[in-house]
Write a protein that holds these residues in place. Structure first.
Motif, PDB file in Angstrom:
ATOM      1  N   ASP A  67     -11.053  67.364  64.014  1.00  0.00           N
ATOM      2  CA  ASP A  67     -12.349  67.213  63.282  1.00  0.00           C
ATOM      3  C   ASP A  67     -12.443  68.828  62.425  1.00  0.00           C
ATOM      4  N   LEU A 113     -21.831  62.778  51.677  1.00  0.00           N
ATOM      5  CA  LEU A 113     -21.844  63.502  52.945  1.00  0.00           C
ATOM      6  C   LEU A 113     -22.919  62.871  53.832  1.00  0.00           C
ATOM      7  N   SER A 114     -22.826  62.986  54.951  1.00  0.00           N
ATOM      8  CA  SER A 114     -24.024  62.357  56.039  1.00  0.00           C
ATOM      9  C   SER A 114     -25.305  63.112  55.760  1.00  0.00           C
ATOM     10  N   GLN A 117     -15.709  72.767  60.093  1.00  0.00           N
ATOM     11  CA  GLN A 117     -15.854  71.201  60.276  1.00  0.00           C
ATOM     12  C   GLN A 117     -15.248  70.152  58.832  1.00  0.00           C
ATOM     13  N   LYS A 118     -14.223  69.488  59.190  1.00  0.00           N
ATOM     14  CA  LYS A 118     -13.763  68.709  57.959  1.00  0.00           C
ATOM     15  C   LYS A 118     -14.713  67.753  57.277  1.00  0.00           C
ATOM     16  N   ASN A 119     -15.781  67.340  57.811  1.00  0.00           N
ATOM     17  CA  ASN A 119     -16.695  66.481  57.347  1.00  0.00           C
ATOM     18  C   ASN A 119     -17.914  67.147  56.518  1.00  0.00           C
ATOM     19  N   LYS A 120     -17.597  68.415  56.247  1.00  0.00           N
ATOM     20  CA  LYS A 120     -18.452  69.030  55.480  1.00  0.00           C
ATOM     21  C   LYS A 120     -17.832  69.486  54.093  1.00  0.00           C
TER      22      LYS A 120
END
Length: 399
Positions: A24, A164-165, A126-129
């Protein structure tokens, strides 16, 4: 909040990674604790060749253009299509920052140079950012000067922030707001109370000051307070614009004229993403104000080193093909944005690159030796003839 974790051996790093999924994260190794911030090679000052004290900022675009003129005839089409990445791997200054998916590669880079210091860092992101701009065709438009205008870059940032979340968007909002906190930054436009409810900047400043006067325990807590007060002063518009024959996303001061709009072929509606776009632009305006206050300083290097930076979602820039070194390093790139001084190529400031976790590497000389024993060294990280030769020399000299 960024976490620091002490690492004394390869096993310590592996143990630390057991506490979260390393898949991640992206990693970046830096061989010193004295680097004040993560900065792409294009935006670093370089010592002049015949001076012991003077430094200069390089016009990276001019060098890239000249490099292309020199070698383009020898390049494959895929190398020309990925010329920015190709240049980075051949040592030219670019706005790219090397990152990797392999923590041991990052550990090698943090331990393989600057041996006068025995401490270093590995940054974790963090990759999801990240927002992905690998396929964006107009990379020359990717800067902070063009931001908030009705252009494709701003629209794509809005769309990618929307994807993005919710938790990450709330954290991004909080970090943008902290960077604009009028109690701390003291921006004149933010603190001008005469135009509250009339001009967006002092109205935003009023909202932020009201919230930051009291403690906010979390990004969630801040989001709830901020959006409640924000909706008292600002309004949104998400509808089809008959005149432009496109969908319109817009922000207003209540009872006032629209001060920001984006037009798109597809309908999209995300209030939080639109607010974040607004706060990014306010930071960019603050950067200009900060620069104008510093413009008389004689030391341009110090002026930029201490300058105000813009919180911006990190941008990942994958090439369409992996070059040989990228394969061995499991590497890719983070793209840093600059704000230029008007139409010149001199810089006012940059987007802020901040890691989520930092490994503080102790005894990096011993870790460097241990990495070599398990086959992670210059020969495997840089599998070309010159580096293999250098590795054999270093191995011979290693105690």
């Amino acid at each position: 909040m960024e976490r620091n974790i002490e690492i004394n051996s390869i096993q310590d790093l592996i143990t630390a990674l057991d506490h979260f999924d390393s898949d991640d994260y992206y990693f970046r190794g830096e061989p010193s604790l004295h680097y004040s911030r993560i900065m792409s090679s294009a935006f670093r000052p370089y010592p002049l060749l015949f001076s012991s004290s003077e430094k200069k900022y390089i016009d990276y675009q001019e060098i890239l253009d000249n490099y292309y003129l020199e070698i383009a005839h020898e390049l494959l089409e895929i190398e020309r299509d990925n010329f920015l990445h190709y240049s980075q791997h051949h040592g030219l200054p670019t706005p790219l920052v090397d990152i990797t998916s392999n923590p041991l590669t990052a550990l090698f880079f943090s331990c393989s140079s600057n041996f006068e210091e025995n401490k270093s860092r590995v940054h974790l992101f963090q990759k999801n950012k990240f927002i992905d701009f690998s396929l964006f065709p107009k990379k020359e438009e990717m800067n902070l000067n063009n931001f908030f205008l009705d252009n494709e870059f701003t629209l794509q940032v809005f769309r990618k922030i929307s994807d993005l979340s919710e938790d990450i968007k709330k954290q991004l909002l909080y970090e943008c707001a902290q960077n604009l906190n009028p109690i701390k930054v003291g921006g004149k436009s933010l603190t001008d109370t005469k135009y509250i409810g009339i001009d967006p900047t002092p109205t935003l400043g009023y909202i932020l000051k009201a919230i930051f006067q009291n403690e906010t325990s979390s990004a969630d807590d801040f989001y709830n307070k901020f959006t409640e007060i924000f909706s008292e002063h600002f309004d949104y518009d998400f509808k089809y614009n008959q005149k432009r024959e496109k969908f319109r996303n817009a922000l207003f001061i209540k009872e006032g004229k629209c001060f920001f709009e984006l037009h798109s072929d597809k309908y999209s509606s995300d209030k939080l993403a639109l607010i974040i776009i607004f706060l990014i632009n306010e930071q960019s305006k603050n950067m200009v104000d900060d620069f104008q206050e510093r413009v008389m300083l004689p030391d341009k290097y110090a002026q930029l080193e201490d300058s105000y930076n813009v919180v911006f979602p990190p941008i990942v820039m994958h090439p369409s093909v992996k070059f040989e070194r990228m394969k061995s390093q499991e590497g890719t790139f983070l793209f840093q944005l600059a704000h230029f001084n008007g139409n010149t190529r001199s810089y006012i400031g940059f987007s802020k690159i901040k890691s989520d976790i930092t490994f503080i590497i102790n005894d990096k000389k011993e870790i460097f030796k241990a990495l070599n024993r398990i086959g992670i060294n210059q020969k495997t990280i840089f599998p070309d003839h010159d580096n293999i030769a250098t590795y054999l020399k270093v191995k011979h000299l290693m105690k």
